[in-house]
Design an enzyme around this catalytic site. Sequence first.
Site, PDB file in Angstrom:
ATOM      1  N   ARG A  24       0.726  -1.311  -0.001  1.00  0.00           N
ATOM      2  CA  ARG A  24       0.035   0.044   0.026  1.00  0.00           C
ATOM      3  C   ARG A  24       0.791   1.121  -0.041  1.00  0.00           C
ATOM      4  O   ARG A  24       0.537   2.266   0.477  1.00  0.00           O
ATOM      5  CB  ARG A  24      -0.894  -0.180   1.299  1.00  0.00           C
ATOM      6  CG  ARG A  24      -2.101  -0.881   0.996  1.00  0.00           C
ATOM      7  CD  ARG A  24      -3.223  -0.457   2.089  1.00  0.00           C
ATOM      8  NE  ARG A  24      -4.233  -1.704   2.097  1.00  0.00           N
ATOM      9  CZ  ARG A  24      -5.318  -1.559   1.351  1.00  0.00           C
ATOM     10  NH1 ARG A  24      -5.487  -0.556   0.428  1.00  0.00           N
ATOM     11  NH2 ARG A  24      -6.314  -2.591   1.404  1.00  0.00           N
ATOM     12  N   ARG A  28      -3.078   6.462   1.406  1.00  0.00           N
ATOM     13  CA  ARG A  28      -3.718   7.901   2.053  1.00  0.00           C
ATOM     14  C   ARG A  28      -2.619   8.360   3.020  1.00  0.00           C
ATOM     15  O   ARG A  28      -2.781   9.635   3.475  1.00  0.00           O
ATOM     16  CB  ARG A  28      -4.766   7.139   2.930  1.00  0.00           C
ATOM     17  CG  ARG A  28      -5.849   7.019   2.043  1.00  0.00           C
ATOM     18  CD  ARG A  28      -7.368   6.654   3.001  1.00  0.00           C
ATOM     19  NE  ARG A  28      -7.248   5.369   3.384  1.00  0.00           N
ATOM     20  CZ  ARG A  28      -7.960   5.041   4.397  1.00  0.00           C
ATOM     21  NH1 ARG A  28      -8.767   5.760   5.174  1.00  0.00           N
ATOM     22  NH2 ARG A  28      -7.817   3.823   4.787  1.00  0.00           N
ATOM     23  N   ARG A  37      -6.453  12.066  -4.887  1.00  0.00           N
ATOM     24  CA  ARG A  37      -7.958  11.399  -4.585  1.00  0.00           C
ATOM     25  C   ARG A  37      -9.033  12.267  -4.069  1.00  0.00           C
ATOM     26  O   ARG A  37     -10.194  12.056  -4.383  1.00  0.00           O
ATOM     27  CB  ARG A  37      -7.443  10.399  -3.297  1.00  0.00           C
ATOM     28  CG  ARG A  37      -8.732   9.941  -2.587  1.00  0.00           C
ATOM     29  CD  ARG A  37      -9.023   8.675  -3.500  1.00  0.00           C
ATOM     30  NE  ARG A  37     -10.091   7.987  -2.683  1.00  0.00           N
ATOM     31  CZ  ARG A  37     -11.365   8.538  -2.305  1.00  0.00           C
ATOM     32  NH1 ARG A  37     -11.765   9.625  -2.864  1.00  0.00           N
ATOM     33  NH2 ARG A  37     -12.199   7.863  -1.977  1.00  0.00           N
ATOM     34  N   ASP A  73      -7.611  -2.261  -7.245  1.00  0.00           N
ATOM     35  CA  ASP A  73      -8.247  -2.667  -5.844  1.00  0.00           C
ATOM     36  C   ASP A  73      -8.340  -4.439  -6.390  1.00  0.00           C
ATOM     37  O   ASP A  73      -8.387  -4.510  -7.517  1.00  0.00           O
ATOM     38  CB  ASP A  73      -9.487  -2.244  -5.557  1.00  0.00           C
ATOM     39  CG  ASP A  73     -10.014  -2.789  -4.435  1.00  0.00           C
ATOM     40  OD1 ASP A  73      -9.748  -2.191  -3.187  1.00  0.00           O
ATOM     41  OD2 ASP A  73     -10.902  -3.675  -4.379  1.00  0.00           O
ATOM     42  N   TYR A 148     -15.191 -11.669  -0.047  1.00  0.00           N
ATOM     43  CA  TYR A 148     -16.003 -10.567  -0.381  1.00  0.00           C
ATOM     44  C   TYR A 148     -17.290 -10.607  -1.331  1.00  0.00           C
ATOM     45  O   TYR A 148     -18.378 -10.100  -0.766  1.00  0.00           O
ATOM     46  CB  TYR A 148     -15.043  -9.555  -0.902  1.00  0.00           C
ATOM     47  CG  TYR A 148     -14.094  -8.738  -0.212  1.00  0.00           C
ATOM     48  CD1 TYR A 148     -14.430  -7.608   0.723  1.00  0.00           C
ATOM     49  CD2 TYR A 148     -12.728  -8.929  -0.233  1.00  0.00           C
ATOM     50  CE1 TYR A 148     -13.569  -6.971   1.378  1.00  0.00           C
ATOM     51  CE2 TYR A 148     -11.710  -8.475   0.521  1.00  0.00           C
ATOM     52  CZ  TYR A 148     -12.111  -7.478   1.416  1.00  0.00           C
ATOM     53  OH  TYR A 148     -11.195  -6.873   2.077  1.00  0.00           O
TER      54      TYR A 148
END
Lengths: 342, 342
Positions: A24, A28, A37, A73, A148
Amino acid sequence: MSDYRFLKACWGEPVDRTPVWLMRQAGRYLPQYMAVRSKVSFLELCKTPELAAEVTIQPIDYLGADAAILFSDILTPVEPMGLKLDFAPGPVFESPVRTQADIDALRIPVMEEDVPYVLETIRILRREFEGRVPLIGFGGAPFTLACYMVEGKGSKDFAQIKRMMYSAPESYASLMEKITEMDRQYLNAQIAAGAQAIQIFDTWGGIVSPGDYEKYILPYTTKLIEGLNRTGVPIIHFVKGAGTMLDLVKRAGSDVVGLDWHIGLGKARNLLGTEVAVQGNLDPTILYAPPEHIEREVKRILDENDGRPGHIFNLGHGILPTVPPEHAKFMVECVQRLSAKG
Amino acid sequence: MSDYRFLKACWGEPVDRTPVWLMRQAGRYLPQYMAVRSKVSFLELCKTPELAAEVTIQPIDYLGADAAILFSDILTPVEPMGLKLDFAPGPVFESPVRTQADIDALRIPVMEEDVPYVLETIRILRREFEGRVPLIGFGGAPFTLACYMVEGKGSKDFAQIKRMMYSAPESYASLMEKITEMDRQYLNAQIAAGAQAIQIFDTWGGIVSPGDYEKYILPYTTKLIEGLNRTGVPIIHFVKGAGTMLDLVKRAGSDVVGLDWHIGLGKARNLLGTEVAVQGNLDPTILYAPPEHIEREVKRILDENDGRPGHIFNLGHGILPTVPPEHAKFMVECVQRLSAKG
């Protein structure tokens, strides 16, 4: 084949110093990522090659990492199987897969038509990175994708997938077969587009007992890895929470086994043997610590590896969004400085 | 000392069959629990001895478990340290502990005055259970309590406690010392009131690396266990996610090591040696499975134990609220039937 120290380490070849990247690393914690973003949704970012490429490049420029990983993703290829995906903010499928009819209705996407943006992002990045860093493509392991798809969202108890696994084993098997074939085509499309290594993320592979991992998960990951066009392209297999069953994870057949921080790296390498490379395994929360503590922990992990070839330094899981970016940069510098051959 | 097969197994003595109980056996999966809970808040339930005793008895009557565990919450003794506790629905402390001044302000409760309801519940239950089942008292391990006190609530990344641990190690140590002393007094008060065994829950002990467990957690749990009035009272120590560092968990010195389901029971016993008993370790989600699957898994775990003395059957974590109660009952029956000496 290649002079990239990251790829050499994947193959267990000697390197001038330990290569390092962060799971990652495009994310963020980086203000430059947040700037991009803020203008688009997460899904738009994944689906716009110029922007996805831009955020993939950011940590290479800022951190000086030795490998880049495609920004995307794991659920990207699942949406065109027929499941509408939203982020709220975690991933949510409107209509989760629960019945055999739901499974039968899933289609295998045509990658160049259904996820062209992923492949285009890879092509942009290969041009961009030529001679600089190698590019890692990635996908979710079949089980993590199934979690998921069946739960519909993140879960604490995984009741739905477990009910299917134990009460409708034939449905479970048919779902896993379908996902595995999708995944095979998806990752091979990434390789064809230029991905120079592939990381398979099994975020939820560690939720089951070792016996259930062997029965319900390992066969599909093994089949997936066997089906990849791996010549010259190392496969990294990361199963979170698998420190107690690394023998099973190794049997899936990857070139590199990703390690979380719950097992000492030295112990893990002793268990795995040196014919497989490892990637890891700094506790991501160590990046909250002051620099001298970070340096001590980096040194400890390098010491545990004890000069064995085939070590890629990484975190034991994704970098946390609230970590100071300068701590991540310092960690990368520590690995590069402390592992350099004198 | 005692004829209870649960206590005999804790001491590693031979038993007629494997004793069994379930973590969180008094809880939301039971309609009879929900009937009581619908009338009072969770905290009121913990603080009303008659009601806490009632829900403690329910699973003994319904499941036929071989041990009862006091109904309470690990945070019960933390509130009188000076931290206002709410449930929303998870535990929340209004003013988390962040500074040395916050730590200095914490007081050690006087157990008979500050948590009399816990001790009264134990006294009621001992009268109720006399000659029927033994009663287990419990508390959180110092580190798990510290996590809640510093984070203020559940956490995904444990950033606050990690920042304190790494950046303010002296504050961290003083907090842990204070909690350990509180815990020692709290658990000794439970023993004095009649608890016949003590389980220490370290729900978050597995979030750190083995090196950090050894440095930041193990010394306090060890000190706690050393400080308990253990004569005739076995100590069960359960650290979730510790399958990769059972050697360290063993060093804390408990009589019984609790196992989650991420490590095979046979492998864990081989690692631990037979001088320590074990408790576990069925994956709690197996209770979603059909009966024949549950029976197979119970048999597998009993087979892995292979007749070694010192095994208490349990789940690898608390029973899940959405499990059918009749599946839990069936699991208990399976253990009792399959482990009975012929």
